[in-house]
Design an enzyme around this catalytic site. Structure first.
Site, short mmCIF file in Angstrom:
data_model
loop_
_atom_site.label_atom_id
_atom_site.label_comp_id
_atom_site.label_asym_id
_atom_site.label_seq_id
_atom_site.Cartn_x
_atom_site.Cartn_y
_atom_site.Cartn_z
N ASP A 48 17.89 32.51 42.76
CA ASP A 48 17.69 32.73 44.19
C ASP A 48 16.92 31.57 44.80
OD1 ASP A 48 17.39 35.22 46.42
OD2 ASP A 48 15.78 33.73 46.48
N TYR A 53 13.25 26.28 51.19
CA TYR A 53 12.48 25.97 49.98
C TYR A 53 12.55 24.48 49.66
CZ TYR A 53 12.83 31.03 49.01
OH TYR A 53 12.79 32.40 49.07
N LYS A 82 19.84 31.11 51.46
CA LYS A 82 19.51 31.76 52.73
C LYS A 82 19.52 30.73 53.86
CE LYS A 82 16.18 34.32 49.95
NZ LYS A 82 15.94 33.25 48.96
#
Length: 280
Positions: A48, A53, A82
Site C-alpha cells: 500500500d 508518500y 491513492k
C-alpha cells in the site's frame, strides 16, 4: 476471519484482497525498494502506497525485485495507491492516476483510493475513478478517511460503491459506528496506523494481555483487528518486525480480552480529523 498471511477477503465487486499488508507511509524513496522486496520475499502480498508518500518509484522497484526473488508474477500481489484529492478535476485525477502508474512501472492497480475527502470536493475525482475502473485500469476503487456523512454524499452520485474505506483505527480509536455503517453498505474497513504510530505499545492493559499469550503488544493489537474482520496495513522497515507482525495466527484473544481492548477507546487520533483537515 483470515488465518494466515496469504489469506484474502472478498470485496463487494468480487476482487480479493489480502487481509494483512505492508504500508509504506513515511518510508523514504531510497529505503522503499529494499523494504518492499523483503516484505514480498517474507510472504506479504499487499503493498500500500500513495502519491503523497513520494515513494511510488521505490515501491515499484521493490515490487519488481520482490517478484523476481520470490519467483512470483504480478497477479500474485495486490497493489494499492491513492490520489491526493486537492479539489482535482476529472482530468487532473486521470492524470494523477497515470503518473502514479508510471512511477510504479505497472500496467494496472488492484486498488485506487481517494486519499482524503477534504471539504467534500471529491465528485469529479470519483467519476474519474469509476471510468478508470470500467476501463480495466483498476481492479477496485475506494476511499480513505471518509466519515459517514462523506459516504452519504458520495452515494448521491456514485454509480460504483467503494470496496474499501481506509481509516485510522486502533484500540484508542475503534470507530465502531463508522465500521457498522460501512458494513451495512458492503464496504470493508481497512486500518491505517493500527498501532497508533507506536503509542500503544507500552499500554499496561495491552501488555498484560500480551504476557498472557507470550506475544508482543503489537501482535495483540493486530490480533484484535483480525478477530473483528478488520483489514490491516502495517508499516515496518525491518525484516524481523515484518515477520513479527505476521506472526499473529497461532493464538486467539478471549471475549474478556477483546472487551478490555474495546474499552480502551477514547476517540483519540494521531492523524488529522477528516472533518477539519483541508489542503486547499
Amino acid at each position: 476471519m483470515i488465518n494466515s498471511l496469504s489469506d484474502t477477503v472478498e470485496l463487494n465487486n468480487g476482487t480479493r484482497i489480502p487481509g494483512l499488508g505492508l504500508g509504506v507511509f513515511q518510508i523514504s524513496e531510497k529505503d522503499t525498494p529494499e523494504v518492499v522486496k523483503n516484505a514480498i520475499v517474507n510472504g506479504y502480498r499487499l503493498i500500500d502506497t500513495a502519491a503523497i508518500y513520494e515513494n511510488e518509484t521505490g515501491t515499484g522497484e521493490g515490487i519488481k525485485a520482490g517478484l523476481k526473488a520470490a519467483n512470483l508474477s504480478r497477479e500474485d500481489i495486490f497493489v494499492t495507491s491513492k490520489v491526493w484529492n486537492d479539489h482535482l478535476s476529472y482530468q487532473e485525477t486521470i492524470d494523477a492516476f497515470n503518473a502514479s502508474l508510471d512511477r510504479l512501472n505497472l500496467d494496472y492497480l488492484d486498488l485506487y483510493l481517494i486519499h482524503w475527502p477534504g471539504d467534500s470536493a471529491f465528485e469529479e475525482s470519483w467519476k474519474a475513478l469509476e471510468d478508470l475502473y470500467r476501463d480495466g485500469k483498476i481492479k477496485a476503487i475506494g476511499v480513505s478517511n471518509f466519515e459517514i456523512h462523506h459516504l452519504d454524499q458520495l452515494f448521491t452520485f456514485a454509480k460504483v460503491i467503494p470496496v474499501i474505506n481506509q481509516i485510522e483505527l486502533h484500540p484508542r480509536l475503534s470507530q465502531v459506528e463508522l465500521r457498522q455503517y460501512s458494513e451495512s453498505k458492503g464496504i470493508k474497513v481497512q486500518a491505517w496506523s493500527p498501532l497508533m504510530q507506536g503509542k500503544l505499545l507500552s499500554d499496561p492493559t495491552i501488555e498484560a494481555i500480551a504476557n498472557n499469550h507470550n506475544k508482543s503488544t503489537a501482535q495483540v493489537i493486530l490480533r484484535w483487528d483480525i478477530q473483528q474482520d478488520i483489514l490491516i496495513n502495517v508499516k515496518s522497515t525491518h525484516v524481523d518486525r515484518l515477520n513479527s507482525n505476521a506472526d499473529v495466527f497461532d493464538f486467539e484473544l478471549s471475549d474478556e480480552e477483546m472487551t478490555q481492548l474495546n474499552e480502551l477507546n477514547q476517540n483519540l487520533r494521531v492523524g488529522p480529523d477528516p472533518d477539519t483537515f483541508n489542503f486547499k
